[in-house]
Design an enzyme around this catalytic site. Structure first.
Site, PDB file in Angstrom:
ATOM      1  CB  THR A 109      36.276  60.911  34.257  1.00 58.13           C
ATOM      2  OG1 THR A 109      36.006  60.023  35.356  1.00 58.13           O
ATOM      3  CG2 THR A 109      35.261  62.042  34.294  1.00 58.13           C
TER       4      THR A 109
ATOM      5  CG  ASP B  18      34.683  63.633  44.664  1.00 56.87           C
ATOM      6  OD1 ASP B  18      33.922  62.808  44.126  1.00 56.87           O
ATOM      7  OD2 ASP B  18      35.381  63.373  45.664  1.00 56.87           O
TER       8      ASP B  18
ATOM      9  CB  THR C 106      42.204  52.944  51.856  1.00 57.08           C
ATOM     10  OG1 THR C 106      43.050  53.700  50.994  1.00 57.08           O
ATOM     11  CG2 THR C 106      41.171  53.878  52.486  1.00 57.08           C
TER      12      THR C 106
ATOM     13  CG  ASN D  89      35.700  65.643  48.570  1.00 58.44           C
ATOM     14  OD1 ASN D  89      36.000  66.242  49.596  1.00 58.44           O
ATOM     15  ND2 ASN D  89      36.182  64.449  48.285  1.00 58.44           N
TER      16      ASN D  89
END
Length: 298
Positions: free
Chosen positions: A202, A234, A104, A41
């Site tokens: 972030t 990303d 997941t 990515n």
């Protein structure tokens, strides 16, 4: 040239009304397949912004001739791949129920080869999710290191984190990864930021913070209509690194990363809505004003 190390993966994302109990089944109401993998990515984002990038990754013998290979060719991503016969390219299977909970399953597949692969010595490398020991060996041999533990942060031992951070120039992480690194290392957030030249943490839609030279700089998020937050981090790294190699100041790089991420979250999929430099620059000006000129090289 930016080198990116880590996973290339294919993402199968499905929606269900509810996640089933053990030994039960449920109906899939929507299924989409996207190109993914943290390192891939980032490499795709860098290439879309017009910078030269080489992706170091592991793929199975199902990659050659695939749509993903054609997509990387179109973007101009250079590749140094470990091709592992008899394995699949890493694949993620994600199931999200209407209430928002998610499950997941990740097939490492060919990425198991990282454990025994020879680590390259690189002039400027960003290390995304990959085998912790492989990343440590890359960091030890490379000149300038950018590190992002991602979701694999839980797999790093204290010794591995200490080793890799001692060679890291730029540290990227979200708030959850920062907390886990501090827990594993037994240090405070402030102490962690002092271990590297600069750290960028972030906070999803709440913006990001740059830590450098003992100072903190807050960067607000760019307001957009959110479709899917997957891949925002990303894209941020892709924007930051693309600007950094061009010579922009770190704070401007963070803003460029923020703007790049704002495009990706407007669409589902990590590589479906990557901006070019001109697109990024237009939105940058609308949110942050004139982009600071590059410093004079004399």
């Amino acid at each position: 040239m930016i080198h990116v190390v880590g996973h290339t993966a294919v993402d199968h994302i499905s929606r269900v009304h509810h996640l089933p109990q053990k030994n039960h089944s449920t109906h899939i109401t929507d299924r989409q397949v996207f190109f993914g993998g943290g390192a891939a990515n980032i490499a795709a984002g860098i290439a879309a912004l017009g910078e030269t990038v080489t992706l170091h990754s592991c793929v199975g013998d199902d990659f050659a001739g695939s749509d993903y290979e054609c997509w990387m060719d179109k973007l101009g991503i250079r590749r140094q791949f470990f091709v592992v016969p008899g394995t699949h390219t890493p694949t993620a299977f994600m199931f999200t129920e209407d209430a928002g909970d998610q499950m997941t399953f990740f097939e490492w597949g060919a990425s198991k080869a990282f454990a025994t692969a020879e680590a390259p010595a690189l002039p400027l490398v960003h290390m995304a999710t990959a085998d912790p020991d492989f990343n440590c060996r890359v960091a030890e041999k490379s000149e300038f290191v950018s590190f992002d533990p991602g979701q694999d942060v839980f797999w790093y031992t204290k010794e591995q984190l200490e080793s890799i951070i001692s060679h890291t120039d730029i540290l990227f992480a979200n708030q959850h990864e920062v907390q886990q690194m501090c827990t594993t290392l037994g240090v405070t957030r402030e102490a962690l930021t002092k271990e590297v030249t600069m750290a960028i943490f972030t906070m999803s839609g709440d913006g990001s913070t740059l830590y450098m030279n003992g100072n903190e700089h807050f960067i607000p998020a760019v307001p957009v209509t959110l479709c899917d937050p997957t891949g925002a981090g990303d894209a941020y790294r892709a924007g930051f690194l693309s600007a950094y190699v061009r010579g922009y100041a770190p704070l401007a790089c963070c803003r460029i990363g923020t703007v790049t991420a704002s495009f990706v979250v407007e669409h589902a999929g990590c590589q479906t809505h990557l901006p070019g430099w001109a697109q990024m620059l237009e939105r940058y000006r609308a949110n942050f004003g004139t982009l600071e000129p590059l410093p004079s090289r004399g």
